[in-house]
Enzyme design. Structure first.
Site, PDB file in Angstrom:
ATOM      1  N   GLY A  14       0.834  -1.195   0.000  1.00  0.00           N
ATOM      2  CA  GLY A  14       0.000   0.000   0.000  1.00  0.00           C
ATOM      3  C   GLY A  14       0.863   1.236   0.000  1.00  0.00           C
ATOM      4  O   GLY A  14       0.578   2.219   0.687  1.00  0.00           O
ATOM      5  N   ARG A  17       0.110   5.748  -1.805  1.00  0.00           N
ATOM      6  CA  ARG A  17      -0.818   6.820  -1.429  1.00  0.00           C
ATOM      7  C   ARG A  17      -0.792   7.041   0.068  1.00  0.00           C
ATOM      8  O   ARG A  17      -0.481   6.127   0.839  1.00  0.00           O
ATOM      9  CB  ARG A  17      -2.249   6.483  -1.856  1.00  0.00           C
ATOM     10  N   ASN A  92       1.414  -1.854   5.156  1.00  0.00           N
ATOM     11  CA  ASN A  92       0.528  -0.713   5.318  1.00  0.00           C
ATOM     12  C   ASN A  92      -0.791  -0.904   4.573  1.00  0.00           C
ATOM     13  O   ASN A  92      -1.779  -0.259   4.896  1.00  0.00           O
ATOM     14  CB  ASN A  92       1.224   0.565   4.809  1.00  0.00           C
ATOM     15  N   SER A 142      -4.047   0.418  13.842  1.00  0.00           N
ATOM     16  CA  SER A 142      -4.936   1.559  14.040  1.00  0.00           C
ATOM     17  C   SER A 142      -5.264   1.707  15.514  1.00  0.00           C
ATOM     18  O   SER A 142      -5.423   0.715  16.231  1.00  0.00           O
ATOM     19  CB  SER A 142      -6.243   1.368  13.260  1.00  0.00           C
ATOM     20  N   TYR A 155     -13.249  -4.138  10.577  1.00  0.00           N
ATOM     21  CA  TYR A 155     -11.975  -3.417  10.536  1.00  0.00           C
ATOM     22  C   TYR A 155     -11.311  -3.433  11.911  1.00  0.00           C
ATOM     23  O   TYR A 155     -10.104  -3.675  12.033  1.00  0.00           O
ATOM     24  CB  TYR A 155     -12.232  -1.982  10.079  1.00  0.00           C
ATOM     25  N   ALA A 157     -11.736  -5.647  14.272  1.00  0.00           N
ATOM     26  CA  ALA A 157     -11.271  -7.015  14.519  1.00  0.00           C
ATOM     27  C   ALA A 157      -9.956  -7.295  13.799  1.00  0.00           C
ATOM     28  O   ALA A 157      -9.044  -7.925  14.353  1.00  0.00           O
ATOM     29  CB  ALA A 157     -12.336  -8.016  14.078  1.00  0.00           C
ATOM     30  N   ILE A 188      -5.551  10.522  10.605  1.00  0.00           N
ATOM     31  CA  ILE A 188      -4.493  11.076   9.764  1.00  0.00           C
ATOM     32  C   ILE A 188      -5.119  11.798   8.573  1.00  0.00           C
ATOM     33  O   ILE A 188      -6.066  11.302   7.957  1.00  0.00           O
ATOM     34  CB  ILE A 188      -3.547   9.956   9.270  1.00  0.00           C
TER      35      ILE A 188
END
Length: 245
Positions: A14, A17, A92, A142, A155, A157, A188
């Site tokens: 990832g 971007r 990422n 996160s 997400y 989990a 972010i």
């Protein structure tokens, strides 16, 4: 101890971007040879390739969907061919969606779990024979993993699972000299945050101790630290980079 990463080989998933782009560029500026992968945004990939070309080192941008085992195998093979070994692996990549539990189908569940958690397992397990002595694996998790957010059960989990996987891998791979850590961003200011209303942006800003949203470079700085010898006795940790949220 130095932050210098001259000649180190790194892969960033990832990596074209937002946070991933900042990480790819910061690792390159610190001296790494960087392989960055992307799933579908060809324009972002082309721009990163151009920007990396202005940085010393041997850099590549490769298409791969890390939720697909065959793509992970191909990405690792490309790293083997282009770099020969890996000193730094940054996972990422990941997907997110906002779906209430009553409407959360198994496919959406699997897509988010696979791109975040399963992908980390695939990347590390497939790269074992590529890791150099004192290699550093860094996942981007996160802050939500330990907080929870409505409509993001899948997400949350996945990111919580990355914490557990990090703890287990640090113990299993530590005797081989491989460190495994997580960076857990707060809010972010990337393209994903661009759709926030002014009211929501102000609310998130007020939740931080430093009074601002995070920037991709804030996460990149933590990643470079964990990639360097300055963090050589840090493993199994989740480092929150959230401005004191």
């Amino acid at each position: 101890m130095e932050l210098n990463l001259d000649g180190k080989n790194a892969v960033v998933t990832g990596g074209t971007r937002g946070i991933g782009r900042a990480v790819s560029l910061e690792l390159a500026r610190a001296g790494c040879n960087v392989v960055a992968c992307y799933r579908s945004n060809v324009e972002a990939a082309a721009q990163l390739e151009k920007d990396l070309a202005e940085t010393p080192g041997k850099h590549s941008v490769i298409q791969a969907d890390v939720a697909v085992p065959a793509d992970v195998d191909r990405l690792v093979d490309e790293c083997r061919t282009r770099l020969g070994s890996l000193d730094v692996l940054v996972h990422n990549a990941g997907s997110i969606s906002h779906i209430p539990l009553a409407k959360l189908g198994i496919e959406q569940w699997r897509n988010v779990l696979d791109s975040n958690l399963t992908a980390m397992y695939l990347l590390v397990s497939r790269s074992l024979d590529l890791f150099s002595d004192q290699a550093s694996v860094i996942g981007v998790g996160s802050k939500v993993a330990l907080v929870g957010v409505p409509l993001r059960g899948h997400y949350t989990a996945a990111k919580a699972g990355m914490i557990g996987l990090t703890r287990s891998l640090c113990k299993e791979l530590g005797p081989k000299g491989i460190r495994v850590n997580l960076v857990a961003p707060g809010i972010i200011d990337t393209d994903q945050a661009a759709g926030l209303s002014p009211e929501m942006r102000e609310r998130y800003r007020s939740m931080t101790s430093v009074g601002r949203l995070g920037e991709p470079d804030d996460i990149a700085g933590a990643v470079v630290f964990l990639a360097s010898d300055m963090s050589r006795f840090i493993t199994g940790e989740t480092i929150n980079v959230d401005g004191g949220m």
